[in-house]
Design a protein around this motif. Structure first.
Motif, short mmCIF file in Angstrom:
data_model
loop_
_atom_site.label_atom_id
_atom_site.label_comp_id
_atom_site.label_asym_id
_atom_site.label_seq_id
_atom_site.Cartn_x
_atom_site.Cartn_y
_atom_site.Cartn_z
N VAL A 241 0.87 -1.17 0.00
CA VAL A 241 0.00 0.00 0.00
C VAL A 241 0.91 1.22 0.00
CG1 VAL A 241 -1.82 1.26 1.17
CG2 VAL A 241 -1.79 -1.22 1.28
N GLY A 242 1.04 1.84 -1.18
CA GLY A 242 1.99 2.95 -1.26
C GLY A 242 3.36 2.48 -0.83
N PRO A 243 3.97 3.14 0.15
CA PRO A 243 5.30 2.74 0.61
C PRO A 243 5.28 1.63 1.66
CG PRO A 243 4.64 4.74 1.74
CD PRO A 243 3.53 4.41 0.77
N THR A 244 4.09 1.18 2.05
CA THR A 244 3.96 0.21 3.14
C THR A 244 3.85 -1.21 2.61
OG1 THR A 244 2.81 1.88 4.47
CG2 THR A 244 2.61 -0.42 5.17
N MET A 245 4.69 -2.09 3.11
CA MET A 245 4.61 -3.51 2.75
C MET A 245 3.57 -4.18 3.65
SD MET A 245 5.88 -5.81 0.72
CE MET A 245 7.45 -5.10 0.20
N LEU A 289 -5.88 4.34 11.42
CA LEU A 289 -4.63 3.67 11.08
C LEU A 289 -4.69 3.01 9.71
CD1 LEU A 289 -3.78 2.00 14.52
CD2 LEU A 289 -2.94 4.17 13.61
N LEU A 290 -5.74 3.30 8.95
CA LEU A 290 -5.89 2.71 7.62
C LEU A 290 -4.74 3.16 6.72
CD1 LEU A 290 -8.10 0.99 6.14
CD2 LEU A 290 -8.97 3.15 5.24
N PRO A 291 -4.01 2.22 6.11
CA PRO A 291 -2.90 2.63 5.23
C PRO A 291 -3.41 3.41 4.03
CG PRO A 291 -2.79 0.28 5.74
CD PRO A 291 -4.12 0.76 6.22
N VAL A 292 -2.64 4.42 3.63
CA VAL A 292 -3.03 5.28 2.51
C VAL A 292 -2.02 5.12 1.38
CG1 VAL A 292 -3.41 7.66 1.78
CG2 VAL A 292 -4.11 6.94 4.06
N GLY A 293 -2.54 4.97 0.19
CA GLY A 293 -1.70 4.83 -0.99
C GLY A 293 -2.31 3.84 -1.96
N ARG A 294 -1.73 3.74 -3.14
CA ARG A 294 -2.23 2.83 -4.15
C ARG A 294 -1.84 1.40 -3.80
NH1 ARG A 294 -1.37 3.45 -10.72
NH2 ARG A 294 -3.09 2.08 -11.33
N PHE A 295 -2.81 0.48 -3.90
CA PHE A 295 -2.57 -0.92 -3.57
C PHE A 295 -1.99 -1.64 -4.80
CE2 PHE A 295 -3.19 -5.23 -2.32
CZ PHE A 295 -3.30 -5.23 -0.93
N VAL A 296 -0.91 -2.39 -4.57
CA VAL A 296 -0.27 -3.16 -5.63
C VAL A 296 -0.16 -4.62 -5.19
CG1 VAL A 296 1.78 -3.46 -7.07
CG2 VAL A 296 1.05 -1.16 -6.39
N PHE A 297 -0.71 -5.52 -5.98
CA PHE A 297 -0.67 -6.97 -5.71
C PHE A 297 0.23 -7.64 -6.74
CE2 PHE A 297 -2.43 -11.11 -7.07
CZ PHE A 297 -2.19 -11.85 -5.91
N ALA A 426 -9.61 19.00 0.49
CA ALA A 426 -8.27 19.52 0.71
C ALA A 426 -7.20 18.53 0.25
CB ALA A 426 -8.06 19.87 2.19
N VAL A 427 -7.49 17.24 0.35
CA VAL A 427 -6.55 16.22 -0.12
C VAL A 427 -7.06 15.71 -1.45
CG1 VAL A 427 -5.48 13.99 0.37
CG2 VAL A 427 -5.94 15.58 2.24
N THR A 428 -6.38 16.10 -2.54
CA THR A 428 -6.89 15.77 -3.87
C THR A 428 -5.83 15.15 -4.78
OG1 THR A 428 -6.40 18.02 -4.63
CG2 THR A 428 -8.64 17.58 -3.83
N ASN A 429 -4.66 14.83 -4.25
CA ASN A 429 -3.61 14.28 -5.09
C ASN A 429 -3.84 12.79 -5.29
OD1 ASN A 429 -1.29 13.68 -6.48
ND2 ASN A 429 0.03 13.73 -4.68
N VAL A 430 -4.53 12.40 -6.37
CA VAL A 430 -4.89 11.00 -6.57
C VAL A 430 -3.70 10.12 -6.90
CG1 VAL A 430 -7.22 11.56 -7.29
CG2 VAL A 430 -5.44 11.36 -9.02
N GLY A 431 -2.56 10.71 -7.22
CA GLY A 431 -1.37 9.91 -7.48
C GLY A 431 -0.71 9.41 -6.20
N GLY A 432 -1.11 9.96 -5.07
CA GLY A 432 -0.52 9.57 -3.79
C GLY A 432 -1.00 10.52 -2.74
N ALA A 433 -2.11 10.18 -2.11
CA ALA A 433 -2.78 11.12 -1.21
C ALA A 433 -1.92 11.48 -0.01
CB ALA A 433 -4.10 10.52 -0.73
N VAL A 434 -0.84 10.72 0.25
CA VAL A 434 0.01 11.05 1.38
C VAL A 434 0.72 12.39 1.17
CG1 VAL A 434 0.40 8.71 2.18
CG2 VAL A 434 1.83 9.62 0.37
#
Length: 450
Positions: A241-245, A289-297, A426-434
């Motif tokens: 999830v984004g930078p999170t494994m 604590l929900l991880p934020v970012g694009r999910f990659v499988f 306010a948070v609109t960066n769909v490429g990486g909301a973080v």
């Protein structure tokens, strides 16, 4: 509990809608789901009594489809022609319980169907619109309020006759669905809640890497739909999830142990009997604590020629879409409104990168929150604009100046973020909301604080 309107599906390949403007939620309440009392007449000409097996009930559900959309121009597509097999899975995940009537042997789908008769079988499917049983503190944080409900539309489609019913058993007449919103009291008696709802999408991916849609930045459930969990042929996967494994070099048999080891997991909430679970925000999991970012499988070992992915999560909304929704909401309410991030008015601690998934509250002039918090004001006939109360802006300027005078630059940068966080979109960066710094709203607030 109260019933609204109803629709009927007279035969195969027909559809009807609960149209925009006809769906209601009572003042001071939120709807965490849209429940339907579904009556299916099953005719039995098999020569003897019949009770449907689970597989046969699933075949029956495969003949019905639901679409749900809301907002200006019905832009936000929560569910797009998902069959009731998928709907049942999402209901179990969101509610932590099985659909009422599914296993009922008196009036539900498990009753014995006498030969030579048509029997009405009743069940209660729910389209989730904000239920979050996993975190009790947040279970009423989401949901649809009165204004949003009037900007929602639901379509139910009846497809071809199901092929998997017992020989001699057919749908023997008109199928009826009555709408019963799952209303609960809101946190405040006059509250008008607006939630950008989790959306469901599926994807068939032939590559070894499957990426979630770019605008889905906070997942509640990720699954592979080829087989139930214990039957999956996957042997070695990675999930990020984004930078999170999340998982690395594990099999489904191994990763499920982490999910099952959580205490008090209801069996009905565990949908691994239908799909292979890749990621679940499970029992006792805190929303903040929900991880934020694009999910990659990734299939590290390519066991599946095509991975059939199921994605269920929150979507980052563009600023233009948010303002279009609020412009129409003011027309629906026929008054000036101010939309404020509900995390601020309720005092919930939601991290900045996750604020796009937070509910909003819609208030009118005269409400204390209108003058207490930054937000977006929508007046009938005018384009919405962000407004910060003068006292809030003055306090923010003073605090920022004090921090900068003391050389606390990082802390000073947080002042603008705190003000901007209350403003929808306010948070609109769909490429990486973080990357909250990409927010146009934040840039405007920083200008105000100069």
């Amino acid at each position: 509990m109260r019933k609204l309107n109803s629709i009927t599906l007279a035969g195969p390949n027909t559809s009807e809608k609960f149209r925009k403007g006809t769906i209601e939620v009572a003042k001071g309440k939120v709807a965490r789901g849209q429940r339907f009392k579904m009556t299916i007449p099953l005719a039995n000409a098999s020569g003897g009594p019949v009770a449907l097996t689970d597989a046969q009930k699933q075949s029956l559900f495969g003949a019905f489809f639901l679409s749900m959309a809301y907002g200006a121009g019905l832009l936000h597509k929560v569910y797009q022609l998902i069959d009731f097999v998928v709907l049942q899975i999402l209901q179990r995940h969101a509610y932590g319980s099985e659909m009422e009537g599914y296993a009922d042997s008196t009036t539900g789908l498990a009753q014995s169907l006498p030969n030579g008769a048509t029997t009405n079988c009743v069940c209660y499917p729910i389209a989730p619109t904000g239920r979050f049983w996993q975190d009790p503190a947040m279970d009423r944080f989401f949901g649809v309020g009165p204004t949003q409900a009037r900007m929602m539309e639901i379509e139910i489609r009846r497809g071809a006759a199901p092929a998997g019913l017992p020989a001699g058993v057919t749908i023997g007449g008109i199928v009826t669905l009555e709408l019963i919103p799952d209303e609960v009291p809101a946190e405040h008696p006059n509250e008008d809640r607006w939630s950008y709802l989790p959306e469901y999408r599926d994807q068939d991916e032939a590559d070894k890497v499957a990426r979630a849609p770019a605008d889905m930045q906070a997942m509640l459930l990720v699954a592979e739909r080829t087989a139930k969990h214990v039957s999956s042929t996957l042997t070695n996967i990675r999930a990020e999830v984004g930078p999170t494994m999340v998982h690395d070099q594990v099999s489904p048999a191994e990763l499920i142990t982490e999910y099952h080891d959580a205490p008090n997991l209801p069996a009905e909430a565990d949908v691994s009997d239908r799909w292979t679970l890749i990621y679940v925000h499970g029992t006792n999991a805190k929303f903040n604590l929900l991880p934020v970012g694009r999910f990659v499988f990734t299939q590290l070992t390519k066991d599946l020629a095509t991975a059939k992915m199921a994605w269920f999560g929150f979507v980052v909304q563009g600023e233009d879409a948010v303002k279009a929704d609020l412009k129409e909401a003011a027309i629906v309410r026929a008054e000036t409104i101010k939309a404020i991030n509900f995390a601020d008015t309720s005092g919930k601690r939601i991290p900045y990168p996750l604020r796009f998934a937070s509910s909003l509250t819609l208030v009118a002039p005269g409400d204390a929150d209108f003058d207490k918090f930054p937000g977006t004001v929508a007046e009938v006939g005018k384009n919405p604009e962000d407004r910060v109360p003068a006292s809030v802006l003055a306090d923010a300027k003073a605090r920022q100046a004090k921090l900068l005078a003391n050389g606390e630059v990082a802390a000073a940068a947080e002042v603008a973020k705190k003000v901007a966080a209350a403003i929808p979109g306010a948070v609109t960066n769909v490429g990486g909301a973080v990357d909250t710094n990409a927010s146009a709203t934040l840039a405007r607030i920083r200008q105000m604080l100069q």
